[in-house]
Design a protein around this motif. Structure first.
Motif, PDB file in Angstrom:
ATOM      1  N   LEU A   6      -0.586 -13.544   4.010  1.00 54.94           N
ATOM      2  CA  LEU A   6       1.155 -13.488   4.135  1.00 54.94           C
ATOM      3  C   LEU A   6       1.663 -13.091   4.655  1.00 54.94           C
ATOM      4  N   SER A   7       1.927 -11.522   3.508  1.00 60.09           N
ATOM      5  CA  SER A   7       2.922 -10.186   3.712  1.00 60.09           C
ATOM      6  C   SER A   7       1.598  -9.315   2.700  1.00 60.09           C
ATOM      7  N   ALA A   8       2.129  -7.820   3.616  1.00 54.13           N
ATOM      8  CA  ALA A   8       2.047  -6.780   3.825  1.00 54.13           C
ATOM      9  C   ALA A   8       2.884  -5.893   3.858  1.00 54.13           C
TER      10      ALA A   8
ATOM     11  N   VAL B  46       0.457  -0.879  -0.108  1.00 53.40           N
ATOM     12  CA  VAL B  46       0.111  -0.123   0.556  1.00 53.40           C
ATOM     13  C   VAL B  46       0.862   1.509   0.177  1.00 53.40           C
ATOM     14  N   VAL B  47       0.628   2.353  -0.864  1.00 59.49           N
ATOM     15  CA  VAL B  47       1.416   3.552  -1.284  1.00 59.49           C
ATOM     16  C   VAL B  47       0.146   4.678  -0.959  1.00 59.49           C
ATOM     17  N   ILE B  48       0.981   5.289   0.230  1.00 61.19           N
ATOM     18  CA  ILE B  48      -0.033   6.827   0.873  1.00 61.19           C
ATOM     19  C   ILE B  48       1.202   7.867   0.822  1.00 61.19           C
ATOM     20  N   ASP B  49       0.986   8.568   1.057  1.00 64.43           N
ATOM     21  CA  ASP B  49       1.676   9.927   0.744  1.00 64.43           C
ATOM     22  C   ASP B  49       3.034   9.746   1.336  1.00 64.43           C
TER      23      ASP B  49
ATOM     24  N   SER C 109      -9.766   3.056   2.326  1.00 58.53           N
ATOM     25  CA  SER C 109     -10.280   2.247   1.467  1.00 58.53           C
ATOM     26  C   SER C 109      -9.335   1.478   1.471  1.00 58.53           C
ATOM     27  N   ALA C 110      -7.986   2.185   1.390  1.00 54.71           N
ATOM     28  CA  ALA C 110      -6.282   0.932   1.195  1.00 54.71           C
ATOM     29  C   ALA C 110      -6.724  -0.140   1.946  1.00 54.71           C
ATOM     30  N   ILE C 111      -6.984   0.200   2.854  1.00 51.99           N
ATOM     31  CA  ILE C 111      -6.979  -1.245   4.607  1.00 51.99           C
ATOM     32  C   ILE C 111      -8.051  -2.681   3.922  1.00 51.99           C
ATOM     33  N   ALA C 112      -8.986  -2.031   3.258  1.00 53.78           N
ATOM     34  CA  ALA C 112     -10.241  -2.616   3.195  1.00 53.78           C
ATOM     35  C   ALA C 112      -9.453  -3.357   2.219  1.00 53.78           C
ATOM     36  N   GLU C 113      -8.981  -1.900   0.961  1.00 52.52           N
ATOM     37  CA  GLU C 113      -9.030  -3.799  -0.606  1.00 52.52           C
ATOM     38  C   GLU C 113      -7.222  -4.297   0.201  1.00 52.52           C
ATOM     39  N   ALA C 114      -6.606  -4.341   1.073  1.00 57.61           N
ATOM     40  CA  ALA C 114      -5.137  -4.604   1.020  1.00 57.61           C
ATOM     41  C   ALA C 114      -6.322  -5.825   1.760  1.00 57.61           C
ATOM     42  N   ASN C 115      -7.320  -6.052   2.522  1.00 58.25           N
ATOM     43  CA  ASN C 115      -7.786  -7.684   3.467  1.00 58.25           C
ATOM     44  C   ASN C 115      -8.515  -8.175   2.378  1.00 58.25           C
TER      45      ASN C 115
ATOM     46  N   ALA D  59       5.214  -8.389  -3.962  1.00 56.98           N
ATOM     47  CA  ALA D  59       3.434  -8.327  -3.752  1.00 56.98           C
ATOM     48  C   ALA D  59       2.486  -8.542  -4.845  1.00 56.98           C
ATOM     49  N   ARG D  60       1.708  -8.703  -4.684  1.00 56.30           N
ATOM     50  CA  ARG D  60       1.328  -9.234  -6.858  1.00 56.30           C
ATOM     51  C   ARG D  60       0.167  -7.764  -6.426  1.00 56.30           C
ATOM     52  N   ARG D  61      -0.121  -6.910  -5.691  1.00 54.63           N
ATOM     53  CA  ARG D  61      -1.319  -5.692  -5.386  1.00 54.63           C
ATOM     54  C   ARG D  61      -0.326  -4.926  -5.526  1.00 54.63           C
ATOM     55  N   LEU D  62      -0.619  -3.615  -6.450  1.00 56.79           N
ATOM     56  CA  LEU D  62       0.105  -2.397  -5.067  1.00 56.79           C
ATOM     57  C   LEU D  62      -1.563  -1.600  -4.596  1.00 56.79           C
ATOM     58  N   ILE D  63      -2.058  -1.278  -4.183  1.00 54.57           N
ATOM     59  CA  ILE D  63      -2.743  -0.677  -4.008  1.00 54.57           C
ATOM     60  C   ILE D  63      -2.590   0.912  -3.481  1.00 54.57           C
ATOM     61  N   VAL D  64      -3.042   2.077  -4.346  1.00 52.34           N
ATOM     62  CA  VAL D  64      -2.550   3.435  -4.619  1.00 52.34           C
ATOM     63  C   VAL D  64      -3.494   4.629  -4.217  1.00 52.34           C
ATOM     64  N   VAL D  65      -2.954   5.555  -2.882  1.00 52.25           N
ATOM     65  CA  VAL D  65      -4.153   6.176  -2.579  1.00 52.25           C
ATOM     66  C   VAL D  65      -4.169   7.443  -4.034  1.00 52.25           C
ATOM     67  N   GLU D  66      -5.110   7.604  -4.535  1.00 52.14           N
ATOM     68  CA  GLU D  66      -5.257   8.570  -5.580  1.00 52.14           C
ATOM     69  C   GLU D  66      -4.454   9.385  -5.404  1.00 52.14           C
ATOM     70  N   SER D  67      -3.896  10.664  -4.217  1.00 48.90           N
ATOM     71  CA  SER D  67      -3.310  11.791  -4.442  1.00 48.90           C
ATOM     72  C   SER D  67      -2.031  11.550  -4.720  1.00 48.90           C
TER      73      SER D  67
END
Ligand SMILES: NC(=O)c1ccc[n+]([C@@H]2O[C@H](COP(=O)([O-])OP(=O)(O)OC[C@H]3O[C@@H](n4cnc5c(N)ncnc54)[C@H](O)[C@@H]3O)[C@@H](O)[C@H]2O)c1
Ligand SMILES: O=CCC[C@H](NC(=O)CCC(=O)O)C(=O)O
Length: 454
Positions: free
Chosen positions: A373-375, A222-225, A361-367, A251-259
């Protein structure tokens, strides 16, 4: 003396059954000495083993050398873990009595290994199992049998008796036969969730057999600011594409906040495009080699196309770089608009990107996965990381660090479809021995009894 592969599983298990008790009966110091000799043997012959791993598993030589280093380091770590987590302890039993906690080996352990770390990961079961006094019957992946044989040969050269550590060669059929064999006391498995579930089902009626399942992941990063987007991109590349994406912790899923989405992609995509894909022994050394075989490459290409067809937006096309050989270039695809994203492990260099409005939403998507296994969280404040850590369901949770590259000095395992709560690495000691509690007096001494007529 190395005698070659044992293809007869009955014979291997019978030999192990005869061999484990004398091995367990040796002093712990003697087993430690033999395993330290194994570590020295692997260190001495490390170049040969690294060359074999590179050729058989397809990982670049530089990386195969790091796998050999992990094999060498495992013995000291396992010795420390055995003493700390199992071993012997005196307990307080009150005046005139003594009580002890000691551990016993299970007996004969079946070890089933994967192809992506054909030496290090099975070794992570085998060394603690032998140290605790078990015998092992090891079936390496059908895709990397030579590395499996080399590992067992090194144990024999170091002085582990042949019947205490054996290698049987074969595929899933032989794996199933070993799991079902009445002569084994436990199964230590590293591989896919599909095979792990089959093993669990097979042994469901045998609660007395210990089963450790180390399985796959659909791991989020997950990437935030963060002002350090170039570093973030490098961490994502390492997480998604090291070992051509063939790591359970990739990492299979890169979850990025809009900003930060546009600025991050402007760093990530050019960096991924620059990664060299090439022959494992080639010079200069590539970042990554091929995936394990053509079938796997075909299936990954099909998955990439299926995501495109379902509405995915390609940011970097995954390609077969050489016809008829399983070399794949890294692929990055934005799947934010794919209505029903499959929650499966795509075991190769393919990263799916999901754009989200905010951190919640990033946390919800990650779960949003059955695996755990890893995050990793990249960016944010200590408070953000605190929230991430508290809410994410996974066995490995990192901050500003890759999802992969886990330490052997920590427990290693996941929840959900990633494992069965028997983590490996440092905690492998726990599943290789069982505790025995004893109250001990030097002679019989009756307790005062209530309710007895004088
Ligand atoms: N969590 C971890 O520690 C970890 C580490 C490395 C790899 N993995 C996972 O391993 C997978 C890649 O390895 P793989 O493709 O070799 O895995 P796999 O599940 O196909 O095979 C693993 C081993 O199990 C055997 N096997 C397969 N089906 C079996 C069955 N029904 N009964 C008994 N044995 C069976 C195979 O022959 C092989 O030796 C990925 O899913 C990856 O995430 C997990
Ligand atoms: O492919 C799965 C494991 C990859 C590796 N994990 C470890 O090496 C765990 C440590 C150990 O078992 O000793 C990783 O996280 O990259």
């Amino acid at each position: 003396m190395w005698r070659g592969p044992v293809s007869d599983i009955d014979a291997a298990v019978a030999a192990a059954r005869r061999a484990w008790a004398p091995w367990a009966g040796r002093a712990l110091t003697e087993r430690i000495e033999v395993l330290r000799a194994f570590s020295n043997t692997v260190r001495r012959d490390g170049d040969m083993l690294a060359d074999l791993i590179a050729r058989e598993a397809g990982k670049p030589l530089w990386e195969a050398r790091t796998e050999v280093d992990a094999v060498v380091a495992k013995v000291d770590i396992a010795v420390g873990a055995y003493a700390e987590r199992t071993g012997k302890k005196k307990l307080d039993a009150g005046v005139g009595a003594s009580a002890a906690l000691r551990h016993k080996p299970h007996g004969v352990m079946a070890v089933l290994g994967p192809y992506n770390f054909p030496a290090h990961l099975p070794n992570g079961h085998i060394v603690p199992a032998l140290l605790a006094g078990n015998a092992v019957v090891f079936k390496p992946s059908e895709k990397t049998p030579a590395t499996g044989e080399a590992l067992i040969a090194a144990l024999h050269r170091a002085g582990v008796p042949e019947d205490v550590a054996q290698c049987v060669i074969g595929g899933p059929e032989e794996g199933r036969a070993l799991v079902a064999h009445p002569g084994i006391d436990g199964v230590l498995f590293t591989g896919s969730a599909q095979a792990g579930i089959a093993i669990n089902r097979k042994l469901a009626a045998n609660p007395g057999k210990i089963v450790a399942l180390e399985m796959g992941g659909n791991n989020p990063i997950v990437v935030i600011d963060t002002p350090k987007l170039a570093d973030a991109a490098a961490l994502i590349v390492q997480s998604a594409f090291a070992t051509a994406g063939q790591r359970c912790t990739a990492a299979r899923r890169l979850i990025v906040v809009e900003s930060v989405y546009d600025a991050l992609m402007a760093e990530l995509v050019p960096l991924a495009r620059k990664l060299m894909v090439g022959h494992p022994l080639g010079e200069p050394q590539p970042f990554m080699g091929p995936v394990i075989d053509n079938d796997t490459a075909d299936r990954l290409m099909e998955s990439f196309v299926a995501l495109l067809t379902a509405g995915g937006r390609p940011l970097l096309h995954m390609r077969r770089t050489m016809p008829d050989l399983p070399f794949l270039s890294p692929g990055i695809i934005d799947v934010s608009d794919v209505p029903e994203r499959p929650d499966i492990e795509l075991f190769g260099p393919l990263l799916q990107v999901i754009r989200v409005p905010d951190f919640d939403s990033a946390i919800a998507e990650a779960n949003n996965t059955r695996f755990g296994l890893s995050a990793s969280l990249i960016g944010g404040s200590p408070d953000d990381y605190g929230r991430f850590w508290a809410n994410i369901r996974a066995g490995i949770i990192n901050w500003n660090a890759p999802t992969n590259g886990a330490s052997s000095k920590a427990p290693f395992g996941g929840i959900g479809l990633s494992g069965n709560h028997r983590p490996a690495a440092y905690y492998a000691a726990d599943y290789c021995a069982y505790p025995v509690a004893s109250t001990e007096m030097d002679q019989p001494r009756a307790n005062v009894m209530v309710g007895v007529r004088p």
